[in-house]
Design a protein around this motif. Structure first.
Motif, PDB file in Angstrom:
ATOM      1  N   ILE A 158       0.863  -1.094  -0.125  1.00 41.66           N
ATOM      2  CA  ILE A 158       0.068  -0.143   0.220  1.00 41.66           C
ATOM      3  C   ILE A 158       0.907   1.218  -0.067  1.00 41.66           C
ATOM      4  O   ILE A 158       1.633   1.413   0.713  1.00 41.66           O
ATOM      5  CB  ILE A 158      -0.841  -0.034   1.237  1.00 41.66           C
ATOM      6  N   ALA A 159       0.771   1.892  -1.020  1.00 48.38           N
ATOM      7  CA  ALA A 159       1.753   3.484  -1.098  1.00 48.38           C
ATOM      8  C   ALA A 159       0.650   4.665  -1.312  1.00 48.38           C
ATOM      9  O   ALA A 159      -0.386   4.455  -2.094  1.00 48.38           O
ATOM     10  CB  ALA A 159       2.463   3.210  -2.381  1.00 48.38           C
ATOM     11  N   LEU A 160       1.254   5.655  -0.557  1.00 52.17           N
ATOM     12  CA  LEU A 160       0.588   6.694  -0.436  1.00 52.17           C
ATOM     13  C   LEU A 160       1.400   7.936  -0.710  1.00 52.17           C
ATOM     14  O   LEU A 160       2.549   7.997  -0.128  1.00 52.17           O
ATOM     15  CB  LEU A 160      -0.273   6.875   0.769  1.00 52.17           C
ATOM     16  N   THR A 161       1.145   8.818  -1.600  1.00 48.81           N
ATOM     17  CA  THR A 161       2.029  10.189  -1.842  1.00 48.81           C
ATOM     18  C   THR A 161       2.207  10.924  -0.683  1.00 48.81           C
ATOM     19  O   THR A 161       2.987  11.559  -0.641  1.00 48.81           O
ATOM     20  CB  THR A 161       1.637  10.874  -3.158  1.00 48.81           C
ATOM     21  N   ASP A 162       1.224  10.876   0.237  1.00 53.38           N
ATOM     22  CA  ASP A 162       1.392  11.581   1.626  1.00 53.38           C
ATOM     23  C   ASP A 162       0.871  10.566   2.735  1.00 53.38           C
ATOM     24  O   ASP A 162      -0.005   9.966   2.370  1.00 53.38           O
ATOM     25  CB  ASP A 162       0.735  12.910   1.268  1.00 53.38           C
ATOM     26  N   GLN A 163       1.321  11.070   3.961  1.00 53.59           N
ATOM     27  CA  GLN A 163       0.716  10.294   5.134  1.00 53.59           C
ATOM     28  C   GLN A 163      -0.250  11.151   5.838  1.00 53.59           C
ATOM     29  O   GLN A 163      -0.819  10.534   6.925  1.00 53.59           O
ATOM     30  CB  GLN A 163       1.861   9.971   5.985  1.00 53.59           C
ATOM     31  N   ALA A 192      -4.129   9.775   6.649  1.00 51.32           N
ATOM     32  CA  ALA A 192      -3.757   9.191   8.066  1.00 51.32           C
ATOM     33  C   ALA A 192      -4.941   8.369   8.576  1.00 51.32           C
ATOM     34  O   ALA A 192      -4.408   7.416   9.110  1.00 51.32           O
ATOM     35  CB  ALA A 192      -3.532  10.657   9.084  1.00 51.32           C
ATOM     36  N   ALA A 193      -6.239   8.709   8.314  1.00 53.87           N
ATOM     37  CA  ALA A 193      -7.289   8.013   8.712  1.00 53.87           C
ATOM     38  C   ALA A 193      -7.225   6.814   8.082  1.00 53.87           C
ATOM     39  O   ALA A 193      -7.622   5.329   8.744  1.00 53.87           O
ATOM     40  CB  ALA A 193      -8.499   8.581   8.347  1.00 53.87           C
ATOM     41  N   LEU A 194      -7.055   6.445   6.705  1.00 52.99           N
ATOM     42  CA  LEU A 194      -6.783   5.289   6.237  1.00 52.99           C
ATOM     43  C   LEU A 194      -5.705   4.370   6.819  1.00 52.99           C
ATOM     44  O   LEU A 194      -5.869   3.141   6.938  1.00 52.99           O
ATOM     45  CB  LEU A 194      -6.569   5.572   4.490  1.00 52.99           C
ATOM     46  N   LEU A 195      -4.632   4.959   6.879  1.00 53.54           N
ATOM     47  CA  LEU A 195      -3.463   4.122   7.474  1.00 53.54           C
ATOM     48  C   LEU A 195      -3.793   3.691   8.921  1.00 53.54           C
ATOM     49  O   LEU A 195      -3.587   2.685   9.138  1.00 53.54           O
ATOM     50  CB  LEU A 195      -2.166   5.096   7.636  1.00 53.54           C
ATOM     51  N   THR A 196      -4.406   4.403   9.804  1.00 55.93           N
ATOM     52  CA  THR A 196      -5.035   3.915  11.049  1.00 55.93           C
ATOM     53  C   THR A 196      -6.017   2.726  10.792  1.00 55.93           C
ATOM     54  O   THR A 196      -5.858   1.752  11.727  1.00 55.93           O
ATOM     55  CB  THR A 196      -5.572   4.947  11.654  1.00 55.93           C
ATOM     56  N   GLN A 197      -6.899   2.845   9.790  1.00 52.93           N
ATOM     57  CA  GLN A 197      -7.849   1.945   9.787  1.00 52.93           C
ATOM     58  C   GLN A 197      -7.211   0.480   9.227  1.00 52.93           C
ATOM     59  O   GLN A 197      -7.476  -0.597   9.750  1.00 52.93           O
ATOM     60  CB  GLN A 197      -9.002   2.130   8.549  1.00 52.93           C
ATOM     61  N   ILE A 198      -6.294   0.629   8.440  1.00 60.55           N
ATOM     62  CA  ILE A 198      -5.296  -0.564   7.970  1.00 60.55           C
ATOM     63  C   ILE A 198      -4.685  -1.165   8.936  1.00 60.55           C
ATOM     64  O   ILE A 198      -4.736  -2.284   9.344  1.00 60.55           O
ATOM     65  CB  ILE A 198      -4.456  -0.136   6.693  1.00 60.55           C
TER      66      ILE A 198
END
Length: 219
Positions: A158-163, A192-198
């Protein structure tokens, strides 16, 4: 040209093969992608939307796309690049996040990738839309990896251009036998919310990815 896309989407529901023939940024682009082997960079995906629990393209369009690309596929699982790029352009289904094609035509995803806002319009470059999306997704995956999930021999990236805040997301699945294959790419409003959910979830296949039990390849 947005009117042309609306018209193409409507006609694809009745005669998808004729619709692919009519627009160079559909049928001819798929021909070029198939000849160049570009679909091999993509994994397998279901057309069943994980939120709606319904298909986002018809069975006839699913079959017409794969026939055009020379790829054997069994409904509802097909080549992720073919479905997420060209299938989504023609999908008329409304999701909680808008239409699937919005990621390519709205300009937000392109901007989040650091590209011109028209980069993912299918008709504005000599290169195909799949070629441009593959290059962008590969760049995000290579330089912005945020999470890796493992289950058995399968690993997802999972890659994101920003955290923080809005970001472009690219997702890929990797196995020892087929290597890394791109699954999807789309904009998110709150990284940030997506990463927390993951982090709170059990590792799993995400965003309509399908198990790569068999490699979908050109006939």
């Amino acid at each position: 040209m947005s009117d042309a896309l609306d018209a193409a989407s409507a006609r694809a529901g009745e005669n998808p093969r004729a619709t692919l023939d009519e627009f160079s940024w559909l049928g001819a682009a798929i021909d070029d992608d198939a000849a160049a082997g570009r679909f091999a960079a993509w994994g397998t995906s279901s057309v069943m939307d994980e939120f709606l629990r319904q298909p986002v393209v018809t069975t006839d369009l699913f079959q017409a796309l794969h026939e055009r690309a020379g790829i054997d596929a069994l409904w509802p699982v097909g080549n992720a690049g073919l479905l997420h790029v060209y299938g989504y352009l023609l999908s008329r289904v409304m999701t909680p996040f808008g239409r699937k094609r919005d990621r390519w035509i709205a300009g937000d995803l392109a901007r989040l990738c650091g590209l011109p806002p028209d980069e993912f319009l299918p008709w504005v470059r000599e290169s195909t839309l799949l070629e441009r999306v593959t290059a962008a997704a590969t760049g995000v995956l290579d330089h912005n990896l945020r999470r890796t999930e493992r289950f058995g021999e399968l690993r997802s990236r999972i890659a994101l251009t920003d955290q923080q805040g809005p970001a472009a997301l690219a997702y890929a699945v990797e196995t020892p036998t087929v290597g890394r294959r791109i699954i999807t790419m789309f904009p998110v409003s709150d990284a940030a919310a997506l990463l927390t959910q993951i982090d709170e979830d059990e590792p799993r296949l995400r965003w309509n990815a399908a198990l790569p039990e068999q490699d979908l390849s050109a006939r």
